[in-house]
Structures are given as structure tokens and as C-alpha cells.
Write a protein that holds these residues in place. Sequence first.
Motif, PDB file in Angstrom:
ATOM      1  N   LEU A   1       0.831  -1.199   0.000  1.00  0.00           N
ATOM      2  CA  LEU A   1       0.000   0.000   0.000  1.00  0.00           C
ATOM      3  C   LEU A   1       0.868   1.253   0.000  1.00  0.00           C
ATOM      4  CD1 LEU A   1      -2.750   1.438   0.191  1.00  0.00           C
ATOM      5  CD2 LEU A   1      -2.639   1.105   2.678  1.00  0.00           C
ATOM      6  N   ALA A   2       1.923   1.255   0.812  1.00  0.00           N
ATOM      7  CA  ALA A   2       2.825   2.410   0.873  1.00  0.00           C
ATOM      8  C   ALA A   2       3.486   2.667  -0.482  1.00  0.00           C
ATOM      9  CB  ALA A   2       3.883   2.201   1.952  1.00  0.00           C
ATOM     10  N   VAL A   3       3.911   1.595  -1.148  1.00  0.00           N
ATOM     11  CA  VAL A   3       4.516   1.745  -2.475  1.00  0.00           C
ATOM     12  C   VAL A   3       3.494   2.301  -3.457  1.00  0.00           C
ATOM     13  CG1 VAL A   3       5.487   0.492  -4.451  1.00  0.00           C
ATOM     14  CG2 VAL A   3       6.267  -0.033  -2.128  1.00  0.00           C
ATOM     15  N   ALA A   4       2.288   1.737  -3.443  1.00  0.00           N
ATOM     16  CA  ALA A   4       1.232   2.196  -4.365  1.00  0.00           C
ATOM     17  C   ALA A   4       0.903   3.667  -4.131  1.00  0.00           C
ATOM     18  CB  ALA A   4      -0.016   1.336  -4.206  1.00  0.00           C
ATOM     19  N   LEU A   5       0.827   4.072  -2.880  1.00  0.00           N
ATOM     20  CA  LEU A   5       0.545   5.483  -2.578  1.00  0.00           C
ATOM     21  C   LEU A   5       1.616   6.393  -3.169  1.00  0.00           C
ATOM     22  CD1 LEU A   5      -0.723   5.163   1.093  1.00  0.00           C
ATOM     23  CD2 LEU A   5      -2.073   5.890  -0.900  1.00  0.00           C
ATOM     24  N   GLY A   6       2.861   5.930  -3.165  1.00  0.00           N
ATOM     25  CA  GLY A   6       3.946   6.715  -3.747  1.00  0.00           C
ATOM     26  C   GLY A   6       3.836   6.856  -5.255  1.00  0.00           C
ATOM     27  N   ILE A   7       3.212   5.884  -5.894  1.00  0.00           N
ATOM     28  CA  ILE A   7       3.024   5.919  -7.349  1.00  0.00           C
ATOM     29  C   ILE A   7       1.874   6.848  -7.731  1.00  0.00           C
ATOM     30  CG2 ILE A   7       2.361   4.486  -9.332  1.00  0.00           C
ATOM     31  CD1 ILE A   7       3.943   2.195  -7.959  1.00  0.00           C
TER      32      ILE A   7
END
Length: 102
Positions: free
Chosen positions: A80-86
Amino acid sequence: KDEVDQDEIFKRIKQCQEYCKSAGVRLWINDHWLPAIEAGCFGVHVGQEDLVRCINAGGLEQLRSRNVALGISTHSYGELAVALGIKPTYISMGPVFATSSK
């Protein structure tokens, strides 16, 4: 997925896109982000493995430059954290509870 004829995938996506466009419907394609871009689809949804392939091939820049919407599947707080960064159009999260069916 990798064993499927990519020309056939593109042909089918292009045909579906033409049908959807004529009906005024936005077409989302699961996983096959490159042919979806080439066919002019509205959006692409990718899971974690396809997200990595997309990133490594410069696909995020291609999606953004062509205004293609992006959805990302996540299964943990780290994903989720990675996706939010994208900053995709949407993020799906699941499973919320343990399951043996998927």
C-alpha cells in the motif's frame, strides 16, 4: 500469461476497445498494460508482479503521458505504501481477512 501470443492479445484488446468506445464505455484492462496503452484504453489494473514489470519497462511514464488511468492491487501495508507513492487512480486492498480460496 507469458505463453500467450502478444499479437493476439493486442488484437483482442483493440477490438474490445473499439466496441466499448462506440458504446460510450470506458475499458479497463487487467495486467496487459502495454497493449492497453497502444489500443487507447481508458485504464489498466495491475497486480504486484505486473506492476514491477511495468515500472522496469518505463510503463508508468507511458501511462501518464497517454493519460491512461492506473489501478494497483495491494495485499499488505508495505505494498500500500509503495502504491501510494506511485499515485494511481485507485488502489485495491485485499484480502482483508485470511482466505484459502485465493
